[in-house]
Enzyme design. Sequence first.
Site, PDB file in Angstrom:
ATOM      1  N   SER A 123      46.519  29.962  49.175  1.00 38.61           N
ATOM      2  CA  SER A 123      46.861  29.995  50.396  1.00 38.61           C
ATOM      3  C   SER A 123      47.393  28.723  51.335  1.00 38.61           C
ATOM      4  CB  SER A 123      45.498  30.531  51.049  1.00 38.61           C
ATOM      5  OG  SER A 123      45.235  31.740  50.748  1.00 38.61           O
ATOM      6  N   HIS A 144      52.826  33.136  47.259  1.00 42.41           N
ATOM      7  CA  HIS A 144      51.869  33.579  48.233  1.00 42.41           C
ATOM      8  C   HIS A 144      51.889  35.048  48.677  1.00 42.41           C
ATOM      9  CE1 HIS A 144      49.599  32.631  52.057  1.00 42.41           C
ATOM     10  NE2 HIS A 144      48.810  33.172  51.336  1.00 42.41           N
ATOM     11  N   GLU A 156      55.426  34.695  50.386  1.00 44.83           N
ATOM     12  CA  GLU A 156      55.961  33.475  50.531  1.00 44.83           C
ATOM     13  C   GLU A 156      56.269  32.684  49.447  1.00 44.83           C
ATOM     14  OE1 GLU A 156      54.363  30.893  54.314  1.00 44.83           O
ATOM     15  OE2 GLU A 156      52.903  31.514  53.222  1.00 44.83           O
ATOM     16  N   ASN A 194      49.992  30.625  56.967  1.00 45.57           N
ATOM     17  CA  ASN A 194      48.620  30.066  57.492  1.00 45.57           C
ATOM     18  C   ASN A 194      48.583  28.823  58.377  1.00 45.57           C
ATOM     19  OD1 ASN A 194      47.285  32.248  56.118  1.00 45.57           O
ATOM     20  ND2 ASN A 194      47.298  31.124  54.174  1.00 45.57           N
TER      21      ASN A 194
HETATM   22  N1  CAA Z   1      44.142  47.910  49.731  1.00 43.38           N
HETATM   23  C1  CAA Z   1      45.076  48.930  49.613  1.00 43.38           C
HETATM   24  N2  CAA Z   1      45.857  49.747  50.208  1.00 43.38           N
HETATM   25  C2  CAA Z   1      44.953  49.836  51.625  1.00 43.38           C
HETATM   26  C3  CAA Z   1      44.056  49.044  51.937  1.00 43.38           C
HETATM   27  C4  CAA Z   1      43.571  48.082  51.038  1.00 43.38           C
HETATM   28  N3  CAA Z   1      42.495  47.285  51.268  1.00 43.38           N
HETATM   29  N4  CAA Z   1      43.831  49.226  53.303  1.00 43.38           N
HETATM   30  C5  CAA Z   1      44.437  50.243  53.645  1.00 43.38           C
HETATM   31  N5  CAA Z   1      45.438  50.429  52.735  1.00 43.38           N
HETATM   32  C6  CAA Z   1      46.554  51.399  52.772  1.00 43.38           C
HETATM   33  C7  CAA Z   1      46.414  52.715  53.051  1.00 43.38           C
HETATM   34  O1  CAA Z   1      46.158  53.614  51.805  1.00 43.38           O
HETATM   35  C8  CAA Z   1      47.521  53.252  53.746  1.00 43.38           C
HETATM   36  O2  CAA Z   1      48.554  53.582  52.868  1.00 43.38           O
HETATM   37  P1  CAA Z   1      49.698  54.653  53.302  1.00 43.38           P
HETATM   38  O3  CAA Z   1      50.525  54.238  54.148  1.00 43.38           O
HETATM   39  O4  CAA Z   1      50.658  54.491  51.933  1.00 43.38           O
HETATM   40  O5  CAA Z   1      48.989  55.958  53.432  1.00 43.38           O
HETATM   41  C9  CAA Z   1      48.062  52.091  54.453  1.00 43.38           C
HETATM   42  O6  CAA Z   1      47.568  51.038  53.882  1.00 43.38           O
HETATM   43  C10 CAA Z   1      47.687  52.074  56.068  1.00 43.38           C
HETATM   44  O7  CAA Z   1      46.218  52.410  55.954  1.00 43.38           O
HETATM   45  P2  CAA Z   1      45.241  53.006  57.278  1.00 43.38           P
HETATM   46  O8  CAA Z   1      45.965  53.834  57.948  1.00 43.38           O
HETATM   47  O9  CAA Z   1      44.043  53.371  56.527  1.00 43.38           O
HETATM   48  O10 CAA Z   1      44.912  51.913  58.119  1.00 43.38           O
HETATM   49  P3  CAA Z   1      45.685  50.917  59.102  1.00 43.38           P
HETATM   50  O11 CAA Z   1      46.949  51.683  59.496  1.00 43.38           O
HETATM   51  O12 CAA Z   1      44.743  50.464  60.005  1.00 43.38           O
HETATM   52  O13 CAA Z   1      46.114  49.687  58.079  1.00 43.38           O
HETATM   53  C11 CAA Z   1      45.836  47.717  57.158  1.00 43.38           C
HETATM   54  C12 CAA Z   1      45.247  48.804  57.285  1.00 43.38           C
HETATM   55  C13 CAA Z   1      47.307  47.632  56.563  1.00 43.38           C
HETATM   56  C14 CAA Z   1      44.936  46.692  56.294  1.00 43.38           C
HETATM   57  C15 CAA Z   1      46.452  47.079  58.735  1.00 43.38           C
HETATM   58  O14 CAA Z   1      44.768  46.888  59.431  1.00 43.38           O
HETATM   59  C16 CAA Z   1      46.589  45.588  58.825  1.00 43.38           C
HETATM   60  O15 CAA Z   1      48.076  45.312  58.511  1.00 43.38           O
HETATM   61  N6  CAA Z   1      45.782  44.528  58.961  1.00 43.38           N
HETATM   62  C17 CAA Z   1      46.235  42.949  59.051  1.00 43.38           C
HETATM   63  C18 CAA Z   1      46.279  42.606  57.737  1.00 43.38           C
HETATM   64  C19 CAA Z   1      46.825  41.159  57.645  1.00 43.38           C
HETATM   65  O16 CAA Z   1      46.984  40.679  58.527  1.00 43.38           O
HETATM   66  N7  CAA Z   1      46.856  40.750  56.356  1.00 43.38           N
HETATM   67  C20 CAA Z   1      47.155  39.097  56.158  1.00 43.38           C
HETATM   68  C21 CAA Z   1      45.846  38.551  56.001  1.00 43.38           C
HETATM   69  S1  CAA Z   1      46.365  36.805  55.737  1.00 43.38           S
HETATM   70  C22 CAA Z   1      46.794  36.531  54.294  1.00 43.38           C
HETATM   71  O17 CAA Z   1      46.690  37.566  53.521  1.00 43.38           O
HETATM   72  C23 CAA Z   1      47.170  35.292  54.004  1.00 43.38           C
HETATM   73  C24 CAA Z   1      46.076  34.143  53.353  1.00 43.38           C
HETATM   74  O18 CAA Z   1      46.365  33.336  52.588  1.00 43.38           O
HETATM   75  C25 CAA Z   1      44.449  34.403  53.774  1.00 43.38           C
HETATM   76  P1  NAD Z   2      38.211  36.193  45.720  1.00 47.59           P
HETATM   77  O1  NAD Z   2      36.828  35.628  46.065  1.00 47.59           O
HETATM   78  O2  NAD Z   2      38.011  37.865  46.137  1.00 47.59           O
HETATM   79  O3  NAD Z   2      38.324  36.493  44.066  1.00 47.59           O
HETATM   80  C1  NAD Z   2      38.462  35.398  43.241  1.00 47.59           C
HETATM   81  C2  NAD Z   2      38.084  35.479  41.940  1.00 47.59           C
HETATM   82  O4  NAD Z   2      38.452  34.389  41.384  1.00 47.59           O
HETATM   83  C3  NAD Z   2      36.688  36.013  41.554  1.00 47.59           C
HETATM   84  O5  NAD Z   2      36.535  37.067  41.253  1.00 47.59           O
HETATM   85  C4  NAD Z   2      36.119  34.875  40.796  1.00 47.59           C
HETATM   86  O6  NAD Z   2      35.026  35.107  40.000  1.00 47.59           O
HETATM   87  C5  NAD Z   2      37.482  34.763  40.111  1.00 47.59           C
HETATM   88  N1  NAD Z   2      37.577  33.285  39.448  1.00 47.59           N
HETATM   89  C6  NAD Z   2      36.747  32.157  39.546  1.00 47.59           C
HETATM   90  N2  NAD Z   2      37.213  31.219  38.600  1.00 47.59           N
HETATM   91  C7  NAD Z   2      37.967  31.749  37.710  1.00 47.59           C
HETATM   92  C8  NAD Z   2      38.674  31.490  36.578  1.00 47.59           C
HETATM   93  N3  NAD Z   2      38.566  30.320  35.999  1.00 47.59           N
HETATM   94  N4  NAD Z   2      39.472  32.453  35.930  1.00 47.59           N
HETATM   95  C9  NAD Z   2      39.616  33.615  36.201  1.00 47.59           C
HETATM   96  N5  NAD Z   2      38.937  34.035  37.536  1.00 47.59           N
HETATM   97  C10 NAD Z   2      38.174  33.483  38.217  1.00 47.59           C
HETATM   98  O7  NAD Z   2      39.266  35.610  46.359  1.00 47.59           O
HETATM   99  P2  NAD Z   2      40.572  35.994  46.970  1.00 47.59           P
HETATM  100  O8  NAD Z   2      40.567  36.369  48.244  1.00 47.59           O
HETATM  101  O9  NAD Z   2      41.039  37.188  45.978  1.00 47.59           O
HETATM  102  O10 NAD Z   2      41.487  34.774  46.853  1.00 47.59           O
HETATM  103  C11 NAD Z   2      42.009  34.428  45.585  1.00 47.59           C
HETATM  104  C12 NAD Z   2      43.216  33.239  45.825  1.00 47.59           C
HETATM  105  O11 NAD Z   2      44.116  34.191  46.659  1.00 47.59           O
HETATM  106  C13 NAD Z   2      42.877  32.230  46.550  1.00 47.59           C
HETATM  107  O12 NAD Z   2      43.726  31.099  46.250  1.00 47.59           O
HETATM  108  C14 NAD Z   2      43.073  32.478  47.950  1.00 47.59           C
HETATM  109  O13 NAD Z   2      43.030  31.534  48.950  1.00 47.59           O
HETATM  110  C15 NAD Z   2      44.200  33.423  47.742  1.00 47.59           C
HETATM  111  N6  NAD Z   2      44.801  34.205  49.001  1.00 47.59           N
HETATM  112  C16 NAD Z   2      43.736  35.044  49.641  1.00 47.59           C
HETATM  113  C17 NAD Z   2      44.147  35.897  50.483  1.00 47.59           C
HETATM  114  C18 NAD Z   2      42.985  36.424  51.284  1.00 47.59           C
HETATM  115  O14 NAD Z   2      43.269  37.282  52.265  1.00 47.59           O
HETATM  116  N7  NAD Z   2      41.767  36.939  50.598  1.00 47.59           N
HETATM  117  C19 NAD Z   2      45.309  36.132  50.777  1.00 47.59           C
HETATM  118  C20 NAD Z   2      46.313  35.124  50.257  1.00 47.59           C
HETATM  119  C21 NAD Z   2      45.936  34.380  49.235  1.00 47.59           C
END
Ligand code: CAA
Ligand code: NAD
Length: 297
Positions: A123, A144, A156, A194
Amino acid sequence: MKVEDVKKICVMGAGLMGNGIAQVCAQAGYEVTMRDIEDRFVENGLNTIKKNLSRGVTKGKMTQEQMNQVVNRIKGTTDLKAAAFNADVVIEAIIENRDLKRKVFEELDEICKPECIFASNTSSISITDMASATKRPEKFIGMHFFNPVPVMRLVEIIKGYDTSEETYEFIDELSKKLGKETVLVNEAPGFAVNRLLLPFLLEAIFTLQEGVTTVEDLDKAISLGLNHPMGPLTLLDFVGLDTALFIADYMYSEFQDSKYRAPTLLRKMVRAGHFGRKSGKGFYDYTKKPPEPHQFR
Ligand code: CAA
Ligand code: NAD
């Protein structure tokens, strides 16, 4: 290597992101190995994939037969060598820890065939830094995905200092084969998404910490006031508070900018093991009735 020659993809990590990445790769027709460090993590990952695909079967988006074919293409394992053997691409999705990711890539570099492409789903962490742990920096790239992987359309793509144009074009094409849209981002901590998302999420926790509003009202305000699908605290629980803290600490150490400073409340919650949805407790308690993401809309 050409995308049409890809047969086997190795996904490192079976957590939130790893199992989603394994699912979309198998749905695109690839043979997938999904490796984690303990059997229970592998099992959890496989069960999540089955649950997600079953939802698709119930909704009539795929047949039971098609689901079985996808599931059969995914082999879960704890054996690193078996997972990586003869892989054409490795997509790494282990925890957001720079030293651990470098160590894993160093090991993979010894096991994988020379033409295998290494992609990290980090991330925030420097692609150049991880690539330098291998002898193939030109074949190393950031890929990403967003959570939940089967739903979110973006990948990304991040080039490291030595990433070749060929590797970029390969991953761009592969991402599209997985059904994703892509953007190319130059390397910078947190890349593009991010860089913007983290200050927003961290500010939500500061707002709560300072008693400006409650968990529910802050999420309601952002869901209804800005039309976000989830409020920021629901989103933090969804992403994982441990992961959010790893990202914030890394970005703060790189930028030295208070925009990325983690609130004490976040650190305390992670120390207490409250990682959000995946551990059962975060800003909400999922051991009781979990809030629906769209609860306010
Ligand atoms: N896994 C897989 N599929 C899922 C799911 C999950 N956890 N949650 C929901 N879905 C699917 C559902 O099955 C449904 O599929 P269909 O359209 O094919 O029927 C679809 O997603 C929509 O689901 P819902 O109608 O139940 O729920 P919703 O409309 O509220 O959508 C959501 C759920 C897509 C998760 C929505 O709430 C959303 O977009 N949330 C924001 C997600 C977001 O911002 N993600 C980015 C996080 S940051 C990141 O990823 C980067 C990082 O590095 C941290
Ligand atoms: P998570 O904690 O759900 O899963 C991480 C997994 O990695 C765990 O099951 C852990 O046991 C496993 N692990 C640790 N060491 C390992 C190794 N040596 N070999 C194989 N597996 C190992 O975390 P996550 O949310 O899936 O995040 C995973 C990566 O994806 C991170 O780099 C995170 O920043 C990135 N990411 C996360 C998100 C998010 O929304 N959570 C979105 C985009 C990218």
